[in-house]
Scaffold this motif. Structure first.
Motif, PDB file in Angstrom:
ATOM      1  N   SER A  93       0.806  -1.330   0.101  1.00  0.00           N
ATOM      2  CA  SER A  93      -0.109   0.008   0.044  1.00  0.00           C
ATOM      3  C   SER A  93       0.840   1.301  -0.112  1.00  0.00           C
ATOM      4  CB  SER A  93      -1.090  -0.136   1.304  1.00  0.00           C
ATOM      5  OG  SER A  93      -0.130   0.013   2.421  1.00  0.00           O
ATOM      6  N   HIS A  94       1.976   1.313   0.467  1.00  0.00           N
ATOM      7  CA  HIS A  94       2.881   2.455   0.311  1.00  0.00           C
ATOM      8  C   HIS A  94       4.264   2.054  -0.661  1.00  0.00           C
ATOM      9  CE1 HIS A  94       0.890   3.931   4.115  1.00  0.00           C
ATOM     10  NE2 HIS A  94       1.270   2.643   4.653  1.00  0.00           N
ATOM     11  N   LEU A  95       3.804   1.339  -1.334  1.00  0.00           N
ATOM     12  CA  LEU A  95       5.129   0.887  -1.952  1.00  0.00           C
ATOM     13  C   LEU A  95       5.601   2.130  -3.002  1.00  0.00           C
ATOM     14  CD1 LEU A  95       7.197  -1.371  -2.618  1.00  0.00           C
ATOM     15  CD2 LEU A  95       5.766  -2.216  -4.485  1.00  0.00           C
ATOM     16  N   THR A  96       4.390   2.679  -3.965  1.00  0.00           N
ATOM     17  CA  THR A  96       4.846   3.701  -4.672  1.00  0.00           C
ATOM     18  C   THR A  96       5.093   5.020  -4.207  1.00  0.00           C
ATOM     19  OG1 THR A  96       2.505   3.961  -4.877  1.00  0.00           O
ATOM     20  CG2 THR A  96       3.235   2.513  -6.344  1.00  0.00           C
ATOM     21  N   ASP A  97       4.944   5.383  -2.969  1.00  0.00           N
ATOM     22  CA  ASP A  97       5.238   6.612  -2.435  1.00  0.00           C
ATOM     23  C   ASP A  97       6.101   6.646  -1.042  1.00  0.00           C
ATOM     24  OD1 ASP A  97       3.621   5.726  -0.428  1.00  0.00           O
ATOM     25  OD2 ASP A  97       1.897   7.003  -0.731  1.00  0.00           O
ATOM     26  N   SER A  98       6.624   5.403  -0.848  1.00  0.00           N
ATOM     27  CA  SER A  98       7.384   5.510   0.170  1.00  0.00           C
ATOM     28  C   SER A  98       8.870   4.628  -0.146  1.00  0.00           C
ATOM     29  CB  SER A  98       7.064   4.778   1.477  1.00  0.00           C
ATOM     30  OG  SER A  98       7.949   4.423   2.416  1.00  0.00           O
ATOM     31  N   ASP A  99      10.174   5.324  -0.053  1.00  0.00           N
ATOM     32  CA  ASP A  99      11.164   4.799  -0.613  1.00  0.00           C
ATOM     33  C   ASP A  99      11.649   3.760   0.782  1.00  0.00           C
ATOM     34  OD1 ASP A  99      11.544   5.964  -2.654  1.00  0.00           O
ATOM     35  OD2 ASP A  99      12.715   7.693  -1.807  1.00  0.00           O
ATOM     36  N   GLU A 100      11.123   3.937   1.823  1.00  0.00           N
ATOM     37  CA  GLU A 100      11.532   3.040   3.149  1.00  0.00           C
ATOM     38  C   GLU A 100      10.818   1.767   2.757  1.00  0.00           C
ATOM     39  OE1 GLU A 100      10.483   6.233   3.456  1.00  0.00           O
ATOM     40  OE2 GLU A 100      12.186   7.082   4.543  1.00  0.00           O
ATOM     41  N   ALA A 101       9.275   2.007   2.319  1.00  0.00           N
ATOM     42  CA  ALA A 101       8.612   0.527   2.020  1.00  0.00           C
ATOM     43  C   ALA A 101       9.424  -0.300   0.967  1.00  0.00           C
ATOM     44  CB  ALA A 101       7.245   0.933   1.866  1.00  0.00           C
ATOM     45  N   LYS A 102       9.852   0.551  -0.063  1.00  0.00           N
ATOM     46  CA  LYS A 102      10.581  -0.137  -1.144  1.00  0.00           C
ATOM     47  C   LYS A 102      11.798  -0.911  -0.630  1.00  0.00           C
ATOM     48  CE  LYS A 102      12.101   0.610  -5.650  1.00  0.00           C
ATOM     49  NZ  LYS A 102      12.457   1.592  -6.697  1.00  0.00           N
ATOM     50  N   ALA A 103      12.499  -0.332   0.352  1.00  0.00           N
ATOM     51  CA  ALA A 103      13.694  -0.914   0.626  1.00  0.00           C
ATOM     52  C   ALA A 103      13.476  -2.058   1.666  1.00  0.00           C
ATOM     53  CB  ALA A 103      14.551   0.392   1.373  1.00  0.00           C
ATOM     54  N   VAL A 104      12.403  -2.064   2.411  1.00  0.00           N
ATOM     55  CA  VAL A 104      12.198  -3.067   3.392  1.00  0.00           C
ATOM     56  C   VAL A 104      11.640  -4.167   2.575  1.00  0.00           C
ATOM     57  CG1 VAL A 104      10.784  -3.932   5.188  1.00  0.00           C
ATOM     58  CG2 VAL A 104      11.747  -1.611   5.476  1.00  0.00           C
ATOM     59  N   LEU A 105      11.021  -4.150   1.531  1.00  0.00           N
ATOM     60  CA  LEU A 105      10.454  -4.910   0.813  1.00  0.00           C
ATOM     61  C   LEU A 105      11.427  -5.863  -0.024  1.00  0.00           C
ATOM     62  CD1 LEU A 105       7.864  -6.410  -0.096  1.00  0.00           C
ATOM     63  CD2 LEU A 105       7.638  -4.825  -2.027  1.00  0.00           C
ATOM     64  N   GLU A 106      12.449  -4.924  -0.558  1.00  0.00           N
ATOM     65  CA  GLU A 106      13.386  -5.541  -1.355  1.00  0.00           C
ATOM     66  C   GLU A 106      14.247  -6.334  -0.243  1.00  0.00           C
ATOM     67  OE1 GLU A 106      15.320  -1.992  -2.715  1.00  0.00           O
ATOM     68  OE2 GLU A 106      14.535  -2.137  -4.978  1.00  0.00           O
ATOM     69  N   GLY A 107      14.235  -5.985   1.025  1.00  0.00           N
ATOM     70  CA  GLY A 107      15.270  -6.797   1.759  1.00  0.00           C
ATOM     71  C   GLY A 107      14.539  -7.971   2.039  1.00  0.00           C
ATOM     72  N   ILE A 108      13.136  -8.162   2.420  1.00  0.00           N
ATOM     73  CA  ILE A 108      12.605  -9.177   2.667  1.00  0.00           C
ATOM     74  C   ILE A 108      12.631 -10.335   1.402  1.00  0.00           C
ATOM     75  CG2 ILE A 108      10.301 -10.301   3.146  1.00  0.00           C
ATOM     76  CD1 ILE A 108       9.621  -7.687   4.661  1.00  0.00           C
ATOM     77  N   ILE A 109      12.378  -9.619   0.250  1.00  0.00           N
ATOM     78  CA  ILE A 109      12.251 -10.649  -1.103  1.00  0.00           C
ATOM     79  C   ILE A 109      13.715 -11.220  -0.911  1.00  0.00           C
ATOM     80  CG2 ILE A 109      12.390 -10.567  -3.323  1.00  0.00           C
ATOM     81  CD1 ILE A 109      10.360  -8.135  -3.257  1.00  0.00           C
ATOM     82  N   LYS A 110      15.016 -10.639  -0.690  1.00  0.00           N
ATOM     83  CA  LYS A 110      16.004 -11.310  -0.917  1.00  0.00           C
ATOM     84  C   LYS A 110      16.475 -12.055   0.158  1.00  0.00           C
ATOM     85  CE  LYS A 110      20.891  -9.983  -1.092  1.00  0.00           C
ATOM     86  NZ  LYS A 110      21.462 -11.300  -0.465  1.00  0.00           N
ATOM     87  N   ILE A 111      16.027 -11.841   1.540  1.00  0.00           N
ATOM     88  CA  ILE A 111      16.044 -12.951   2.390  1.00  0.00           C
ATOM     89  C   ILE A 111      15.474 -14.215   2.074  1.00  0.00           C
ATOM     90  CG2 ILE A 111      15.544 -13.372   4.741  1.00  0.00           C
ATOM     91  CD1 ILE A 111      15.951 -10.624   5.400  1.00  0.00           C
ATOM     92  N   GLY A 112      14.089 -14.049   1.653  1.00  0.00           N
ATOM     93  CA  GLY A 112      13.110 -15.204   1.144  1.00  0.00           C
ATOM     94  C   GLY A 112      13.863 -16.127   0.201  1.00  0.00           C
ATOM     95  N   ARG A 113      14.553 -15.354  -0.905  1.00  0.00           N
ATOM     96  CA  ARG A 113      15.003 -15.918  -1.956  1.00  0.00           C
ATOM     97  C   ARG A 113      16.458 -16.866  -1.541  1.00  0.00           C
ATOM     98  NH1 ARG A 113      14.562 -10.989  -6.338  1.00  0.00           N
ATOM     99  NH2 ARG A 113      12.504 -11.696  -6.983  1.00  0.00           N
ATOM    100  N   ASP A 114      16.937 -16.109  -0.444  1.00  0.00           N
ATOM    101  CA  ASP A 114      18.257 -16.789  -0.214  1.00  0.00           C
ATOM    102  C   ASP A 114      17.858 -18.143   0.826  1.00  0.00           C
ATOM    103  OD1 ASP A 114      19.830 -14.667  -1.352  1.00  0.00           O
ATOM    104  OD2 ASP A 114      20.210 -13.606   0.530  1.00  0.00           O
ATOM    105  N   LEU A 115      16.678 -17.866   1.411  1.00  0.00           N
ATOM    106  CA  LEU A 115      16.447 -19.166   2.281  1.00  0.00           C
ATOM    107  C   LEU A 115      15.602 -20.573   1.375  1.00  0.00           C
ATOM    108  CD1 LEU A 115      15.258 -17.385   5.332  1.00  0.00           C
ATOM    109  CD2 LEU A 115      17.144 -18.759   4.960  1.00  0.00           C
ATOM    110  N   LYS A 116      15.639 -19.924   0.089  1.00  0.00           N
ATOM    111  CA  LYS A 116      14.783 -20.942  -0.903  1.00  0.00           C
ATOM    112  C   LYS A 116      13.407 -20.919  -0.338  1.00  0.00           C
ATOM    113  CE  LYS A 116      18.823 -23.124  -2.568  1.00  0.00           C
ATOM    114  NZ  LYS A 116      19.880 -22.039  -2.036  1.00  0.00           N
ATOM    115  N   LYS A 117      12.674 -19.730  -0.219  1.00  0.00           N
ATOM    116  CA  LYS A 117      11.381 -20.003   0.071  1.00  0.00           C
ATOM    117  C   LYS A 117      10.531 -19.343  -1.060  1.00  0.00           C
ATOM    118  CE  LYS A 117      12.349 -21.118   4.534  1.00  0.00           C
ATOM    119  NZ  LYS A 117      12.265 -22.465   4.990  1.00  0.00           N
TER     120      LYS A 117
END
Length: 756
Positions: free
Chosen positions: A685-709
């Protein structure tokens, strides 16, 4: 008129003779006797001279060790008021002929019937020789003697008076004995009343006076606890309380023996009696020792009960054995009565006590806006789990002291259950928030300062509104529930909307139970989409309810009620059963279907086995189903986590739903047997207007991929959001941009479309 004149003449002749005889015997008794209350004798006669000569004839006379006090009236009307206003009158010397020839007889009738006075001895006197009431009149009006005035020489007058006083004394002793027994019997019949022990003890004091014809100044002391039995004293100093007292010792009533002056003679007697554990007889009083089968101890102090014969003393000891048995019952039932209405740990009222006595307390407090506050100690159960029940009890005792200090002078305080207290004020000017702040003080526990938070719910009784303590409690509980959900550490005042919401919730639950039986609930499917191919890669099964009268009921109107009521276990199995039927009914379903389960169900002893049994009975492979559970529900729940491992070992795929919504912990990604992570819509919901939200989401995505989820992004609703997710190389999404939850046929029709 003539007969009345003759009567007066004869009366004056009799007076002369009586006066002469009285003067000869007019001498004080030589031996000084102990001062006792005088006998009260009424003279009711329309001839003043009769009053004078009677007083003179019996001047300085002592009968049975007591002086005589005369009171006078000069007509039947005055005589009635005299007897009425002197209920302790022992005897009446009554003229028969006054206003009318039968005025005296009519007065006797009024004394016996209107006043109900059966004890006072009535001696009729007349100045008319030969006039005697018929026998039936003597019997009907309970006349004790009838004399002409000429007969009553000083000696004969003395004899009549002494005989009447002896009769009165015996009848009075019998009546006092009867009243004493009645008090004891009434106490036995009303043992559950608050004052039953006092009634019993007071009856015993009256009974002793009546049995031994004494008028003692008495008090009755009883131990607080027995030496053995269910309420026995564990250790330490035994306390004694005064549970009954005569007028002289009235100020002692209700006090501990330790509060009284130890130099008082009566206190010394009590301590000496308790030390010897036997009756003690002193020159100016007696002390009777009582011991019940369970070891309750008592002492009856009877001042002025001296000079008892040995037979009296032995009889008194036998009487005390019976009293001890009665005391045993009275003490036990008084203790049970207290246990019924008071909290043992804090000494405050309990819930039943607040309901029983709260209404009377408010009525005594006068008119005004009464208020009931319900206080809950925040996170008390966690304190007990971490530090133990002993510390928890100390906290409760300290909190009770805080509330007493703040409100005992004008309020009623109770401990309702566990860590919930109540304060009832006849004029509640504090808001729930103000009271929460005022009472949330640091507590010294084992020389350490502990500050506890309080959450308060309050309910108000407006001036003139009917007092209903149970309703006040119900409203305060409703307000406290809302405060704990939304204003923890503060307070909330009851609003009618809360009660309506509660009724609505109950209605929903009742209807829902019927709906589960009638299979009114059904599944819809929301597709999960491959962001690159737009193909459906799975479905989430969502429960819906079509009410036969209300139509479609939204999930938000019944799912929260399900979680709070305990229906989650039943509903989760219902959803599993419906999913099995759906899969079997549609063999073309070639992608996984996920169902939501409550972490509360994972605490049910048989849930895992029951869930497996549903799929086994339907011949559905576990691998075809994903189980979605929210991370918030797993916080502090090792059992739930353990049950998830069991389900994973069976072959179910586990999906962590709403990741990042609340108590997110990366540790869950290591502890849980997770194959799929669904990232909460809050990030999108805040992805398009918040750089912080984008940064956090990118971090979660990277962790999930590294954990092969496998990662699924929820809540995708706009093309801008989709574009950003594509730039982050996200594979799978779920949201209204692609599909809302769909009826099963529409959802399954999507299979095969956009497939490569």
């Amino acid at each position: 008129m003539t007969s009345r004149g003759c009567s007066n003449k004869r009366g004056r002749s009799a007076l002369t003779k009586l006066f002469a005889n009285a003067r000869k015997a007019d001498a004080p008794e030589e031996q000084e006797q102990p001062k006792l209350a005088p006998w009260k004798i009424g003279i009711i006669d329309d001839e003043p001279a009769i009053h004078d000569v009677t007083r003179l004839a019996l001047k300085h006379v002592r009968i049975f060790g007591r002086n005589i006090e005369f009171v006078s009236a000069y007509s039947a009307k005055e005589g009635f008021a005299l007897v009425r206003d002197n209920p302790d009158m022992a005897m009446v010397l009554l003229d028969v002929v006054m206003e009318t020839d039968e005025a005296g007889l009519m007065l006797v009738d009024r004394i016996r019937n209107e006043l109900g006075n059966k004890l006072v001895q009535i001696v009729l006197r007349t100045g008319q020789p030969g006039y005697t009431p018929e026998e039936e009149v003597i019997l009907k009006y309970e006349i004790n003697s009838y004399k002409t005035k000429s007969e009553l020489t000083r000696n004969k007058l003395f004899t009549v008076v002494a005989t009447s006083l002896r009769c009165f004394n015996q009848m009075d002793a019998i009546e006092r004995s009867r009243q004493g027994l009645r008090s004891v019997i009434n106490a036995a019949a009303n043992l559950f009343q608050e004052r039953s022990l006092n009634e019993f003890a007071s009856g015993v004091l009256d009974q002793i006076d009546a049995l031994f014809n004494i008028k003692a100044d008495s008090l009755f002391c009883v131990s607080k606890r027995p030496l053995n039995g269910p309420f026995s004293l564990d250790s330490g100093h035994q306390e004694f309380f005064v549970v009954a007292a005569s007028d002289k010792f009235r100020t002692f009533y209700g006090k501990s023996l330790d509060e009284l002056d130890p130099e008082l003679e009566q206190c010394k007697w009590v301590h000496q009696t308790l030390h010897t554990n036997q009756h003690m007889f002193f020159p100016n009083g007696s002390c009777l020792y009582l011991s019940t089968p369970s070891g309750w101890q008592g002492v009856i102090v009877a001042e002025n009960a001296s000079g008892l014969t040995r037979v009296d003393q032995e009889l008194l000891q036998v009487f005390c054995l019976n009293v001890a048995l009665g005391l045993e019952n009275a003490k036990y039932f008084s203790h049970l009565n207290k246990a019924a209405f008071f909290d043992e740990l804090t000494g405050l009222y309990n819930r039943a006590g607040l309901i029983e006595y709260g209404g009377g307390f408010l009525r005594r407090g006068g008119s005004g806006k009464a208020c009931l506050y319900m206080l809950d100690i925040d996170y008390f159960h966690q304190i007990i789990e971490s530090l133990g029940y002993e510390l928890g009890n100390k906290i409760l005792e300290k909190m009770a002291r805080v509330l007493r200090k703040e409100f005992s002078a004008r309020g009623m305080i109770a401990r309702l259950h566990a860590d919930v207290f109540a304060v009832l004020l006849p004029e509640g000017n504090l808001s729930a928030h103000e009271l929460a702040v005022r009472c949330a003080k640091p507590l010294m526990i084992d020389e350490q300062s502990i500050r506890l938070g309080l959450t308060v719910g309050s309910s108000v009784l407006e001036d003139g509104e009917e007092t209903d303590i149970e309703r006040l409690l119900r409203h305060a509980e409703s307000a406290l529930k809302v405060a704990k959900e939304h204003r923890r550490g503060s307070g909330e005042t009851f609003d009618k909307r809360y009660e309506q919401a509660s009724r609505d919730s109950m209605t929903v639950l009742n209807d829902l139970r019927i709906a589960l039986e009638n299979k009114e609930l059904y599944l819809v499917l929301q597709p999960k989409v491959n962001i690159h191919t737009k193909a459906v890669m799975g479905y989430e099964a969502l429960i819906r309810w079509r009410h036969p009268e209300k139509g479609n009921v939204p999930p938000g109107a019944f799912i929260p009620a399900v979680e709070k009521s305990g229906l989650y276990y039943t509903l989760d199995l219902y959803v599993a059963r419906a999913a099995c039927e759906l899969i079997n009914a549609h063999p073309e379903l070639n992608v996984p279907i996920s169902i939501n389960i409550s972490a509360n169900s994972l605490h049910h002893e048989t849930f895992v086995d029951d869930l497996k049994a549903e799929f086994i009975a339907a011949r559905i492979p576990f691998a075809k189903v994903e189980l979605e559970v929210t991370e918030n529900a797993l916080v502090h729940s090792d059992r739930a986590i353990g049950e998830l491992h069991r389900l994973h070992q069976c072959g179910f795929a586990i999906c962590l739903d709403d990741f990042g919504a609340g108590f997110s912990s990366l540790g869950y990604l290591l502890r849980l047997p997770i194959q799929v992570i669904k990232i909460d819509r809050a990030f999108i919901s805040h992805l398009t207007d918040s750089d912080e939200a984008k940064a956090v989401l990118e971090g979660i995505i990277k962790i999930g991929r590294d954990l092969k989820k496998q990662l699924i992004i929820e809540g995708v609703e706009t093309e801008a959001q989709l574009t950003l997710l594509q730039s982050m190389q996200v594979d799978f999404v779920q949201g209204f941009f692609f599909y809302r939850p769909l009826p099963v046929p529409e959802a399954l029709a999507l299979l095969g479309s956009h497939q490569n």
